[in-house]
Enzyme design. Structure first.
Site, PDB file in Angstrom:
ATOM      1  N   LEU A 103      -0.036 -19.157 -35.339  1.00 16.72           N
ATOM      2  CA  LEU A 103      -1.187 -19.828 -34.748  1.00 16.72           C
ATOM      3  C   LEU A 103      -0.641 -20.979 -33.926  1.00 16.72           C
ATOM      4  O   LEU A 103       0.307 -21.664 -34.353  1.00 16.72           O
ATOM      5  CB  LEU A 103      -2.143 -20.359 -35.819  1.00 16.72           C
ATOM      6  CG  LEU A 103      -2.967 -19.336 -36.608  1.00 16.72           C
ATOM      7  CD1 LEU A 103      -3.834 -20.049 -37.633  1.00 16.72           C
ATOM      8  CD2 LEU A 103      -3.813 -18.487 -35.692  1.00 16.72           C
ATOM      9  N   ASP A 104      -1.210 -21.208 -32.753  1.00 14.92           N
ATOM     10  CA  ASP A 104      -0.764 -22.331 -31.928  1.00 14.92           C
ATOM     11  C   ASP A 104      -0.886 -23.631 -32.710  1.00 14.92           C
ATOM     12  O   ASP A 104      -1.678 -23.746 -33.642  1.00 14.92           O
ATOM     13  CB  ASP A 104      -1.604 -22.421 -30.647  1.00 14.92           C
ATOM     14  CG  ASP A 104      -1.298 -21.289 -29.686  1.00 14.92           C
ATOM     15  OD1 ASP A 104      -0.277 -20.602 -29.875  1.00 14.92           O
ATOM     16  OD2 ASP A 104      -2.092 -21.082 -28.748  1.00 14.92           O
ATOM     17  N   MET A 105      -0.137 -24.612 -32.286  1.00 13.29           N
ATOM     18  CA  MET A 105      -0.110 -25.896 -32.987  1.00 13.29           C
ATOM     19  C   MET A 105      -1.508 -26.500 -33.102  1.00 13.29           C
ATOM     20  O   MET A 105      -1.860 -27.121 -34.112  1.00 13.29           O
ATOM     21  CB  MET A 105       0.835 -26.849 -32.261  1.00 13.29           C
ATOM     22  CG  MET A 105       1.274 -28.035 -33.084  1.00 13.29           C
ATOM     23  SD  MET A 105       2.639 -28.902 -32.291  1.00 13.29           S
ATOM     24  CE  MET A 105       2.963 -30.183 -33.482  1.00 13.29           C
ATOM     25  N   THR A 107      -4.374 -24.780 -33.038  1.00  8.15           N
ATOM     26  CA  THR A 107      -5.326 -23.827 -33.605  1.00  8.15           C
ATOM     27  C   THR A 107      -5.371 -23.985 -35.114  1.00  8.15           C
ATOM     28  O   THR A 107      -4.345 -24.188 -35.771  1.00  8.15           O
ATOM     29  CB  THR A 107      -4.942 -22.384 -33.243  1.00  8.15           C
ATOM     30  OG1 THR A 107      -4.929 -22.242 -31.822  1.00  8.15           O
ATOM     31  CG2 THR A 107      -5.934 -21.387 -33.824  1.00  8.15           C
TER      32      THR A 107
END
Length: 237
Positions: A103-105, A107
């Site tokens: 997951l993106d930082m 998100t």
């Protein structure tokens, strides 16, 4: 008769790394079987063999499975980055666990962590089409005609995406923003952000509320819990 399996598969099952990277570890002389360095690919081991990677015994590794409500500001990666905290720091365990996918930082939401390499491969490979559902706040008021595009193949940024479903949950006319839910089944890099950028509605905030049928329930941001035996059996099917 004791069943034999390839050494790189055994390493991956212990959650050390992927099979491909395990092969490179073997070639580089980082793996020992019963105290002796093994550099030959295709070598096989049984459950009685003692295996170590970088002189750390992995033979008795037991699988652990966790659900984390990932907070913003944490990296979900096996690599370490200076001055950037990792999601693995939030789980209290002595095992070498790693996130299932990324997951993106910025998100938040559902993130599984485990030391089961085979299961991770199954859940993250696009061919298995494991469903993930996201809630997204986006810029602008999404129209029905635009929503229809999120149920068809999309070609964007030299990649093809196959969103599964999308619906509008709420609109804020004053702020010109839309709150929506989107389901995908491949999990390509930055997939949600890219398909929403494709319809000219950039993501403001993104939260994953379901992965492989697992939802957060009552978990608050930063909290985690072990998966139940029933949940583990379900995602292994």
């Amino acid at each position: 008769m004791t069943e034999l399996e390839r050494l790189q598969k055994r390493i991956a099952k212990a959650g050390i790394t992927s099979r491909r990277k395990a092969e490179q570890m073997i070639i580089n002389g980082r793996v020992k079987v019963n105290g002796k360095i093994v550099v030959k690919l295709g070598s096989k081991v049984n459950e009685k063999d003692t295996i170590s990677v970088d002189d750390q015994d992995i033979s008795g590794e037991k699988f652990e499975y966790y659900l984390l409500n990932k907070p913003s500001g944490y990296v979900s990666s096996n690599k370490s980055y200076p001055d950037q905290p990792s999601v693995t720091e939030l789980i209290k365990t002595e095992s070498r666990i790693f996130p299932v996918g990324r997951l993106d930082m910025d998100t938040t939401g559902v993130l599984l962590l485990t030391n089961d390499g085979d299961l991770t491969q199954k859940l993250t490979h696009p061919k298995h089409r494991i469903k993930r559902t996201y809630e997204a706040w986006v810029k602008g008021i999404v129209q029905n005609t635009e929503l229809d595009q999120l149920t068809k193949p999309i070609r964007f940024d030299n990649e093809i995406y196959f969103p599964q479903a999308a619906k509008i949950l709420k609109t804020d006319l004053n702020r010109a923003e839309t709150f929506m839910e989107i389901t995908i089944a491949e999990g390509k890099n930055h997939e949600i952000k890219k398909i929403l950028e494709f319809i000219d509605h950039p993501v403001i905030k993104l939260n994953r509320n379901m992965f492989a049928g697992i939802t957060l329930g009552e978990l608050k941001s930063g909290q985690y819990r072990p998966l139940s035996d029933q949940e583990v059996k379900r995602i292994k099917r």
